[in-house]
Scaffold this motif. Structure first.
Motif, PDB file in Angstrom:
ATOM      1  N   PHE A  19       1.122  -1.154   0.102  1.00 62.80           N
ATOM      2  CA  PHE A  19       0.303  -0.060   0.264  1.00 62.80           C
ATOM      3  C   PHE A  19       1.167   1.302   0.118  1.00 62.80           C
ATOM      4  O   PHE A  19       1.947   1.014   0.121  1.00 62.80           O
ATOM      5  CB  PHE A  19      -0.811   0.086   1.477  1.00 62.80           C
ATOM      6  N   ILE A  20       0.177   2.860  -0.766  1.00 58.30           N
ATOM      7  CA  ILE A  20       1.163   3.948  -0.367  1.00 58.30           C
ATOM      8  C   ILE A  20       0.210   4.601  -0.113  1.00 58.30           C
ATOM      9  O   ILE A  20      -0.914   4.490  -0.283  1.00 58.30           O
ATOM     10  CB  ILE A  20       1.029   3.743  -1.852  1.00 58.30           C
ATOM     11  N   ASN A  22      -2.512   7.871   0.014  1.00 56.89           N
ATOM     12  CA  ASN A  22      -2.499   8.908  -1.508  1.00 56.89           C
ATOM     13  C   ASN A  22      -1.431  10.488  -0.653  1.00 56.89           C
ATOM     14  O   ASN A  22      -1.943  10.701   0.006  1.00 56.89           O
ATOM     15  CB  ASN A  22      -4.305   8.924  -1.229  1.00 56.89           C
ATOM     16  N   ILE A  23      -1.815  10.675  -2.115  1.00 56.99           N
ATOM     17  CA  ILE A  23      -1.388  11.711  -2.432  1.00 56.99           C
ATOM     18  C   ILE A  23      -2.060  13.227  -1.754  1.00 56.99           C
ATOM     19  O   ILE A  23      -1.350  14.316  -0.800  1.00 56.99           O
ATOM     20  CB  ILE A  23      -0.569  12.521  -3.404  1.00 56.99           C
ATOM     21  N   ARG A  24      -3.300  13.022  -1.931  1.00 55.73           N
ATOM     22  CA  ARG A  24      -4.034  14.375  -1.606  1.00 55.73           C
ATOM     23  C   ARG A  24      -4.716  14.099  -0.165  1.00 55.73           C
ATOM     24  O   ARG A  24      -4.916  15.184   0.543  1.00 55.73           O
ATOM     25  CB  ARG A  24      -5.128  14.857  -2.358  1.00 55.73           C
ATOM     26  N   THR A  25      -4.780  12.859   0.156  1.00 53.02           N
ATOM     27  CA  THR A  25      -5.828  12.620   1.354  1.00 53.02           C
ATOM     28  C   THR A  25      -4.871  11.415   2.456  1.00 53.02           C
ATOM     29  O   THR A  25      -5.331  11.793   3.814  1.00 53.02           O
ATOM     30  CB  THR A  25      -6.860  11.611   1.538  1.00 53.02           C
ATOM     31  N   GLY A  26      -3.742  11.303   2.352  1.00 48.46           N
ATOM     32  CA  GLY A  26      -2.489  10.591   3.217  1.00 48.46           C
ATOM     33  C   GLY A  26      -3.901   9.097   3.141  1.00 48.46           C
ATOM     34  O   GLY A  26      -2.699   8.567   3.881  1.00 48.46           O
ATOM     35  N   ALA A  27      -4.481   8.902   2.720  1.00 40.56           N
ATOM     36  CA  ALA A  27      -5.205   7.520   3.162  1.00 40.56           C
ATOM     37  C   ALA A  27      -4.119   6.160   2.334  1.00 40.56           C
ATOM     38  O   ALA A  27      -3.922   6.606   1.737  1.00 40.56           O
ATOM     39  CB  ALA A  27      -6.513   7.262   3.006  1.00 40.56           C
ATOM     40  N   CYS A  28      -3.657   5.192   3.235  1.00 37.68           N
ATOM     41  CA  CYS A  28      -3.888   3.849   1.750  1.00 37.68           C
ATOM     42  C   CYS A  28      -4.234   3.606   1.590  1.00 37.68           C
ATOM     43  O   CYS A  28      -6.011   3.178   1.453  1.00 37.68           O
ATOM     44  CB  CYS A  28      -2.763   3.001   3.646  1.00 37.68           C
ATOM     45  N   GLN A  29      -3.049   2.831   0.327  1.00 36.73           N
ATOM     46  CA  GLN A  29      -3.974   3.190  -0.893  1.00 36.73           C
ATOM     47  C   GLN A  29      -3.795   1.779  -2.053  1.00 36.73           C
ATOM     48  O   GLN A  29      -2.436   1.134  -1.708  1.00 36.73           O
ATOM     49  CB  GLN A  29      -4.687   3.927  -2.099  1.00 36.73           C
ATOM     50  N   ASP A  30      -3.908   1.205  -2.261  1.00 36.06           N
ATOM     51  CA  ASP A  30      -3.396  -0.398  -3.046  1.00 36.06           C
ATOM     52  C   ASP A  30      -2.189   0.241  -3.711  1.00 36.06           C
ATOM     53  O   ASP A  30      -3.019   1.057  -4.545  1.00 36.06           O
ATOM     54  CB  ASP A  30      -4.604  -1.658  -3.124  1.00 36.06           C
TER      55      ASP A  30
END
Length: 305
Positions: A19-20, A22-30
């Motif tokens: 996971f990484i 998200n640039i905008r939200t900071g939430a972890c995405q696959d």
């Protein structure tokens, strides 16, 4: 930090493996590894999963965890007893058997069937073979029908046929599984089906050889005239396949040469230092010259002027 040096506290990664943020939200995405990692799952079908990925390799290949690619399986060195009675040749995604004289290459090319004519005995009395049949039969024709013993020549001592339902019997008598068809007689072990390969041979009725109506000896042994270049379209990568009686050979494209296995491998032209005033880089089937300052590459990129 400091003197003497002291380790800074470890920065915890905000997302777990795969996971990484998200640039905008900071939430972890696959992470879609199939898109993000060049060359991953080469030779196969990459499927992204949550937090990871799967590599579906084609038949005859397996996934290499180190290189992350699909490697060809060399069946000749991994399957014990392969091509019994013949020589195994590995191909991309499969293999085939080269059979010696007196043996018949199975329609699928994957085993050698002994079709040497011999003597069949229909009875076994007190451990002795008796009641020799008048016509010569192959071991398969004899033992898979009603014979009890078989010998390869008049002088040779007869050998007992394998007992039905044993592995040895199945190995001798199971030529190839044919789908049940109402227009054919019940399944017989001496039915030799023709190769049914899309685009190569049209499906035909199988040739049925009944022991009671066996042809003369010189007709029993089928000619091994299999055109391997037609049967296996992926032979001779980087070259041209030329059929030979019972086998094949490869004629290599320019920039390739035959190795000890008879396959076409890339020639490393850089060993001969062809790039004067430049650095040689070997590529598949050729090479290119990376020219030094003050020199210009030719159109073919094989010379610096």
């Amino acid at each position: 930090w400091g003197h003497p040096c002291e380790m800074c506290p470890a920065q915890p990664h905000p997302c777990r493996r795969g996971f990484i943020p998200n640039i905008r939200t900071g939430a972890c995405q696959d992470v879609d590894e199939c898109q993000a990692i060049p060359g991953i799952c080469q030779g196969g079908n990459c499927i992204n999963t949550v937090g990871s990925f799967e590599c579906k390799c084609p038949a005859g290949h397996k996934f290499n965890e180190v290189t992350q690619k699909c490697d060809d399986i060399d069946e000749c060195s991994t399957i014990p007893g392969i091509c019994d009675g013949g020589e195994c040749s590995n191909t991309v995604s499969s293999y085939f058997c080269k059979c010696p004289p007196g043996f018949y290459t199975a329609p699928d090319g994957l085993k050698c069937i002994d079709v040497r004519p011999g003597f069949c005995f229909s009875s076994l009395t007190n451990g002795r073979c008796s009641n020799q049949l008048p016509q010569p039969l192959s071991k398969m024709q004899c033992c898979c029908d009603s014979g009890r013993c078989w010998s390869s020549a008049a002088a040779a001592a007869p050998e007992m046929c394998p007992i039905r339902s044993t592995d040895e019997y199945r190995k001798l008598c199971a030529v190839a599984a044919l789908p049940a068809r109402p227009d054919l007689p019940p399944s017989r072990p001496d039915i030799i089906p023709p190769p049914i390969i899309p685009g190569v041979y049209p499906p035909q009725q199988p040739e049925i050889v009944y022991p009671s109506r066996a042809p003369p000896p010189h007709m029993i042994v089928p000619m091994n005239l299999t055109d391997y270049c037609q049967l296996f379209r992926h032979l001779c990568l980087n070259g041209h396949c030329v059929p030979t009686p019972g086998s094949y050979r490869c004629e290599c494209n320019k920039g390739f040469q035959l190795d000890v296995r008879g396959e076409c491998i890339d020639v490393d032209e850089c060993e001969k230092n062809p790039c004067i005033s430049g650095d040689c880089v070997n590529i598949q089937g050729s090479y290119i010259c990376q020219c030094r300052v003050g020199y210009q590459s030719t159109a073919t990129r094989t010379e610096c002027r």
